[in-house]
Design an enzyme around this catalytic site. Structure first.
Site, PDB file in Angstrom:
ATOM      1  NE  ARG A 170      -3.481  -2.498   0.046  1.00 18.83           N
ATOM      2  CZ  ARG A 170      -3.048  -3.512  -0.743  1.00 18.83           C
ATOM      3  NH1 ARG A 170      -2.053  -3.342  -1.599  1.00 18.83           N
ATOM      4  NH2 ARG A 170      -3.623  -4.680  -0.701  1.00 18.83           N
TER       5      ARG A 170
HETATM    6  C1  LIG Z   1     -15.577  -0.858  -0.600  1.00 16.09           C
HETATM    7  C2  LIG Z   1     -14.097  -0.600  -0.800  1.00 16.09           C
HETATM    8  C3  LIG Z   1     -13.236  -1.671  -1.000  1.00 16.09           C
HETATM    9  C4  LIG Z   1     -11.866  -1.460  -1.187  1.00 16.09           C
HETATM   10  N1  LIG Z   1     -11.048  -2.526  -1.363  1.00 16.09           N
HETATM   11  C5  LIG Z   1      -9.713  -2.319  -1.506  1.00 16.09           C
HETATM   12  C6  LIG Z   1      -8.830  -3.444  -1.662  1.00 16.09           C
HETATM   13  O1  LIG Z   1      -9.223  -4.585  -1.682  1.00 16.09           O
HETATM   14  N2  LIG Z   1      -7.510  -3.186  -1.804  1.00 16.09           N
HETATM   15  C7  LIG Z   1      -7.006  -1.918  -1.815  1.00 16.09           C
HETATM   16  O2  LIG Z   1      -5.792  -1.759  -1.963  1.00 16.09           O
HETATM   17  N3  LIG Z   1      -7.811  -0.840  -1.652  1.00 16.09           N
HETATM   18  C8  LIG Z   1      -9.144  -1.014  -1.499  1.00 16.09           C
HETATM   19  N4  LIG Z   1      -9.976   0.063  -1.345  1.00 16.09           N
HETATM   20  C9  LIG Z   1      -9.381   1.420  -1.282  1.00 16.09           C
HETATM   21  C10 LIG Z   1      -9.439   2.208  -2.608  1.00 16.09           C
HETATM   22  O3  LIG Z   1     -10.386   1.690  -3.471  1.00 16.09           O
HETATM   23  C11 LIG Z   1      -8.117   2.251  -3.301  1.00 16.09           C
HETATM   24  O4  LIG Z   1      -7.114   2.766  -2.497  1.00 16.09           O
HETATM   25  C12 LIG Z   1      -8.233   3.082  -4.609  1.00 16.09           C
HETATM   26  O5  LIG Z   1      -7.301   2.542  -5.478  1.00 16.09           O
HETATM   27  C13 LIG Z   1      -8.076   4.556  -4.484  1.00 16.09           C
HETATM   28  O6  LIG Z   1      -8.325   5.135  -5.787  1.00 16.09           O
HETATM   29  P1  LIG Z   1      -9.132   6.494  -5.939  1.00 16.09           P
HETATM   30  O7  LIG Z   1      -9.083   6.909  -7.365  1.00 16.09           O
HETATM   31  O8  LIG Z   1     -10.471   6.384  -5.334  1.00 16.09           O
HETATM   32  O9  LIG Z   1      -8.198   7.454  -5.091  1.00 16.09           O
HETATM   33  P2  LIG Z   1      -8.675   8.616  -4.114  1.00 16.09           P
HETATM   34  O10 LIG Z   1      -9.371   8.030  -2.944  1.00 16.09           O
HETATM   35  O11 LIG Z   1      -9.368   9.687  -4.860  1.00 16.09           O
HETATM   36  O12 LIG Z   1      -7.249   9.173  -3.659  1.00 16.09           O
HETATM   37  C14 LIG Z   1      -6.409   8.415  -2.816  1.00 16.09           C
HETATM   38  C15 LIG Z   1      -5.010   9.051  -2.844  1.00 16.09           C
HETATM   39  O13 LIG Z   1      -4.466   8.891  -4.149  1.00 16.09           O
HETATM   40  C16 LIG Z   1      -4.117  10.161  -4.703  1.00 16.09           C
HETATM   41  N5  LIG Z   1      -4.406  10.120  -6.148  1.00 16.09           N
HETATM   42  C17 LIG Z   1      -5.565   9.779  -6.747  1.00 16.09           C
HETATM   43  N6  LIG Z   1      -5.415   9.848  -8.096  1.00 16.09           N
HETATM   44  C18 LIG Z   1      -4.133  10.254  -8.324  1.00 16.09           C
HETATM   45  C19 LIG Z   1      -3.369  10.545  -9.501  1.00 16.09           C
HETATM   46  N7  LIG Z   1      -3.867  10.424 -10.749  1.00 16.09           N
HETATM   47  N8  LIG Z   1      -2.095  10.980  -9.352  1.00 16.09           N
HETATM   48  C20 LIG Z   1      -1.543  11.107  -8.116  1.00 16.09           C
HETATM   49  N9  LIG Z   1      -2.204  10.849  -6.974  1.00 16.09           N
HETATM   50  C21 LIG Z   1      -3.490  10.433  -7.079  1.00 16.09           C
HETATM   51  C22 LIG Z   1      -4.978  11.173  -3.970  1.00 16.09           C
HETATM   52  O14 LIG Z   1      -4.377  12.458  -3.983  1.00 16.09           O
HETATM   53  C23 LIG Z   1      -5.035  10.549  -2.575  1.00 16.09           C
HETATM   54  O15 LIG Z   1      -3.870  10.879  -1.852  1.00 16.09           O
HETATM   55  C24 LIG Z   1     -11.347  -0.129  -1.173  1.00 16.09           C
HETATM   56  C25 LIG Z   1     -12.234   0.947  -0.982  1.00 16.09           C
HETATM   57  C26 LIG Z   1     -13.576   0.731  -0.799  1.00 16.09           C
HETATM   58  C27 LIG Z   1     -14.467   1.916  -0.596  1.00 16.09           C
END
Ligand SMILES: Cc1cc2nc3c(=O)[nH]c(=O)nc-3n(C[C@H](O)[C@H](O)[C@H](O)COP(=O)(O)OP(=O)(O)OC[C@H]3O[C@@H](n4cnc5c(N)ncnc54)[C@H](O)[C@@H]3O)c2cc1C
Length: 292
Positions: A170
């Protein structure tokens, strides 16, 4: 003069961030922009950086908790097509940072690219997944990255590859302001077999996670190879509630925001769960969710 003069077609002031997060909670961004070209993105970043204003990037908001007071400065959202494309090669994909992870996964499976099928059901964008090195079943997205184009806080674009790319649980060395795009390479496998594996994993995931139960956040990192959800479950905390925020009965590492929930209640429940797990198991849980 306003900081968004000349960018009014893509930027606005005092935009509520709740609708951009999966929890559907939180206050406004002082400035919010959805650039439609890389030049506009660089222009905004340079302007806010020169003015020494904070700049943040939001993906799908699945890993972010915004406080009621919102955030100062600029929040960028890469929703425009130019940031959300996918180009497929013989054994490679070039993906925009704003591309939905689900689209990336289904494309990889269709092309017979092995590995991403394990990520089925993880919400978010490719950029967010790379920044957090998201993964499941022991596979993390960083495994397949060959290079990434990033935009720094001072508005410079760099390509990162080789030793400057490092991924661990992570965590990612891709910590610049924006991951614009990344190139991935894969081993090939039979697409039909990958499709079946993905479907099986999807069925398990849907059964084990509260996808249909509303606004959710994935809260803690696993600790020393132990699943955070299992640790919380061992303490009997499934269903624990603070106000309108609840530890999911299905997966204890997911908190659900019920109608009327507040960011403060999420924070209080995080603290309560951390305290209970520390007292019962002497394990210090670390948050995966980013607190804004
Ligand atoms: C129901 C549920 C289940 C999940 N299951 C998992 C799992 O099994 N495994 C897992 O690892 N995670 C899981 N997650 C967490 C989440 O889905 C991941 O961490 C996801 O990849 C985050 O992507 P996002 O676009 O939503 O990022 P955001 O939540 O929008 O941002 C997270 C971070 O990433 C940064 N960021 C986003 N996009 C960029 C970009 N283009 N460039 C630079 N920085 C950026 C943001 O600034 C922030 O710091 C889960 C979440 C939920 C709600």
């Amino acid at each position: 003069m306003s900081l968004i003069d000349g960018f009014e077609h893509i930027a606005r002031e005092n935009e509520s961030l709740a609708g951009y997060t999966r929890l559907k909670l939180g206050g406004p961004a002082e400035y919010f922009a959805e650039p439609t070209t890389e030049a506009e993105l660089v222009g905004l970043v340079t302007r806010f950086s020169d003015a020494q204003q904070p700049i943040r990037l939001i993906g799908s908001g699945s890993n972010i908790l915004v406080g009621d007071e919102g955030v100062k400065g600029l929040v960028l959202h890469l929703a425009a097509p130019v940031f959300c494309d996918l180009n497929v090669g013989d054994n490679s994909i070039i993906s925009g940072g704003g591309t939905k992870l689900a689209h990336f996964v289904s494309t990889a499976v269709r092309e017979g690219f092995s590995g991403p099928e394990q990520l089925v059901g993880i919400p978010g964008t490719v950029g967010g997944a790379l920044h957090c090195n998201s993964g499941a079943q022991g596979e993390d997205i960083g495994t397949w990255v060959k290079s990434a184009d990033v935009l720094t806080r001072s508005g410079e674009v760099h390509t990162r590859s080789g030793d400057s790319l490092a991924f661990s649980y992570r965590q990612s060395s891709l910590d610049e302001l924006v991951i614009l795009r990344a190139t991935f390479e894969f081993e090939k496998e039979d697409p039909e077999s990958l499709t079946k594996q993905m479907q099986k994993l999807w069925i398990v995931r849907r059964a084990e996670q509260p996808f249909s139960q509303g606004n959710a956040v994935y809260v803690f990192k696993d600790q020393g190879g132990q699943s955070a959800g299992e640790l919380i479950d061992r303490c009997g905390l499934k269903g624990l509630q603070v106000g309108q925020v609840q530890v999911s009965e299905l997966d204890a590492n997911i908190f659900l925001a019920l109608p009327g929930a507040t960011p403060k209640q999420v924070l209080d429940l995080i603290q309560k769960v951390k305290d209970r797990v520390r007292d019962a198991l002497s394990v210090e849980l670390e948050t995966a969710v980013r607190l804004w």
